[in-house]
Enzyme design. Structure first.
Site, PDB file in Angstrom:
ATOM      1  N   LYS A  44       0.813  -1.216   0.000  1.00 37.52           N
ATOM      2  CA  LYS A  44       0.000   0.000   0.000  1.00 37.52           C
ATOM      3  C   LYS A  44       0.853   1.276   0.000  1.00 37.52           C
ATOM      4  O   LYS A  44       0.335   2.357  -0.300  1.00 37.52           O
ATOM      5  CB  LYS A  44      -0.930   0.014   1.217  1.00 37.52           C
ATOM      6  CG  LYS A  44      -1.905  -1.159   1.266  1.00 37.52           C
ATOM      7  CD  LYS A  44      -2.928  -1.088   0.160  1.00 37.52           C
ATOM      8  CE  LYS A  44      -4.025  -2.140   0.347  1.00 37.52           C
ATOM      9  NZ  LYS A  44      -5.070  -2.046  -0.665  1.00 37.52           N
ATOM     10  N   ASP A  45       2.136   1.168   0.335  1.00 37.54           N
ATOM     11  CA  ASP A  45       2.997   2.356   0.281  1.00 37.54           C
ATOM     12  C   ASP A  45       2.991   2.968  -1.112  1.00 37.54           C
ATOM     13  O   ASP A  45       3.029   4.193  -1.281  1.00 37.54           O
ATOM     14  CB  ASP A  45       4.443   1.976   0.634  1.00 37.54           C
ATOM     15  CG  ASP A  45       4.631   1.605   2.100  1.00 37.54           C
ATOM     16  OD1 ASP A  45       3.645   1.682   2.854  1.00 37.54           O
ATOM     17  OD2 ASP A  45       5.751   1.244   2.477  1.00 37.54           O
TER      18      ASP A  45
END
Length: 451
Positions: A44-45
């Site tokens: 998700k970064d």
């Protein structure tokens, strides 16, 4: 000198790691894209930075503003890194089924965490979708991320994750398999890979209790498919705009138990310490093995780190309480390990009220009755209920007046199959003689828990 100007520049270029033991029966090469190597320890970064970049560019997010998002934890962590690097505040709205570690980590990096109930519909004002929207309307100079419908999510994977996988496999990838939640990863990666080679198969891993698989196969959004499940990070009770069903070739569903069991297998058998959805993903690979040929290259993506599930998947008590711990149960003594508490009894001359109080205190449905000679009777909920219907003053009567026959006594080496036959309408439990004057009780619930 080589260094990153801030933590955000370390995102991406995560390794591909060959899976060796778990996929032993698969002749194809199975490679895991291990996204826990990102600084926020999850895939998700990537999309967190992209969504903020685009919001800054279009003016949705202004300097000194507040980022608000409903998250299962990982997107929140990615957003927290961006917020720290660029000077924003962050409010994360999270459902109560998410692990405590995720909530603690978000607070550790400066996010305000708002917890909402899981078992409500998306339209319910208490849901984390609704609370996120409300907070964004109430908070001045705020931006609601909405990772589900924000197409910058899938664009991040189209621009980054897909090209990385293509390059790392030298274009030889034949299958891409990944858990589906917001849909950004599968849709972005899938779109890029199919543009490179339309023959590449894109498979999504779904959870039981989620709508994706049936909707993909039938076009029907079936609300009967929606129910509460334990697996974190995959599956949905909505259809996010980021899910591009056109690039997805199919879905396979994985149970809560299999996801948890295979998450632990990845740690113990491959040395890859990853999260709950990774277990679901690798089990999905095994379920799809008939689709692979020996010369194929299968890439499966592992979303996040096992450190976020220490109190859940990697906790034996949590696993055992849900029947997820793989323990071979064959004999009566094997069940004792599941039900280790001391035997609770009542005496013949005690009042019925004492037995009821004890059953409530220890949350048990039946209790053996003893006298100076040993086990002479038993009580269970149905007996007490019937006795109360016949006589409202039964609580002040001695137990011996309403007790039933004693529970059958068995040896600890009796096979479970034989033990199960002794539990019926008349006998609600069985006593196990462990020797040395020690006894334990086994109920129908204990046997079902062990199945």
């Amino acid at each position: 000198m080589e260094y990153a100007k801030n933590i955000l520049e370390t995102i991406g270029n995560t390794p591909l790691v060959k899976i060796n033991r778990i996929t032993k029966g698969i002749e194809a090469l199975v490679l895991a894209k291990v996204e826990t190597f990102n600084p926020g320890n999850s895939v998700k970064d990537r999309m967190a930075v992209k969504m903020v970049d685009d919001a800054e560019a279009n003016g949705s997010l202004k300097p000194g503003g507040t980022i608000i998002e409903g998250t299962s934890g990982n997107t929140g962590m990615g957003l927290a890194l961006v917020a720290i690097a660029r000077g924003y505040k962050l409010i994360c709205v999270i459902s109560d089924k998410q692990s405590k570690e995720k909530m603690d980590i978000l607070r550790a990096v400066g996010a305000e965490v708002v917890v909402c109930p899981t078992n409500v519909s998306p339209e319910d004002p208490r849901s984390y979708y609704s609370v996120s929207k409300r907070l964004s309307e109430e908070t001045p100079n705020s931006w609601y991320v909405n990772q589900y419908d924000n197409l910058s999510n899938s664009l991040a994977h189209y621009e980054q994750t897909g090209p990385e996988i293509w390059k790392q496999t030298d274009g030889k990838i034949t299958h891409f398999i990944v858990g589906v939640g917001t849909g950004g990863t599968i849709s972005g990666v899938g779109k890029y890979l199919k543009e490179k080679n339309p023959n590449i198969k894109i498979w999504g891993v779904d959870a039981y209790g989620s709508v994706f698989k049936k909707y993909h196969e039938t076009g029907v959004f079936d609300e009967n498919e929606i129910y509460t499940y334990i697996t974190e990070g995959i599956g949905e009770d909505i259809l996010p705009k980021n899910v591009d069903f056109e690039v997805i070739d199919g879905f396979t569903k994985v149970t809560d138990k299999d996801g948890a069991v295979f998450t632990r297998k990845l740690a113990k058998e491959e040395g890859i310490f990853v999260g709950y959805s990774a277990g679901s993903a690798i089990k999905g690979v095994l379920q799809l093995k008939e689709h692979f040929k020996p010369e194929d290259v299968v890439v499966v993506l592992f979303h996040d780190s096992g450190s976020r599930y220490i109190a859940k998947v990697f906790n034996d008590d949590w696993m055992r309480n849900r029947g997820f711990l793989e323990t071979e149960v064959k004999l009566a003594e094997d069940l004792i390990g599941i039900n280790e508490h001391e035997l609770i009894t009542a005496k013949t001359e005690e009042l019925v009220a004492h037995a009821i109080e004890r059953m409530k205190k220890y949350n048990i449905s039946q209790i053996p009755v003893v006298d100076s000679k040993g086990f002479v009777g038993s009580l269970d909920e149905s007996t007490l209920f019937k006795a109360y219907i016949d006589n409202k003053d039964i609580a002040d009567k001695p137990i011996k007046e309403i007790m039933q026959s004693p529970f059958p006594m068995v040896k600890k080496n009796l096979a479970i199959d034989e033990l199960s036959k002794l539990i019926n309408r008349e006998n609600k439990a069985v006593l196990v003689d462990l020797g040395n004057g020690k006894f334990r009780i086994i109920t129908k619930h204990d046997i079902i828990s062990a199945i």
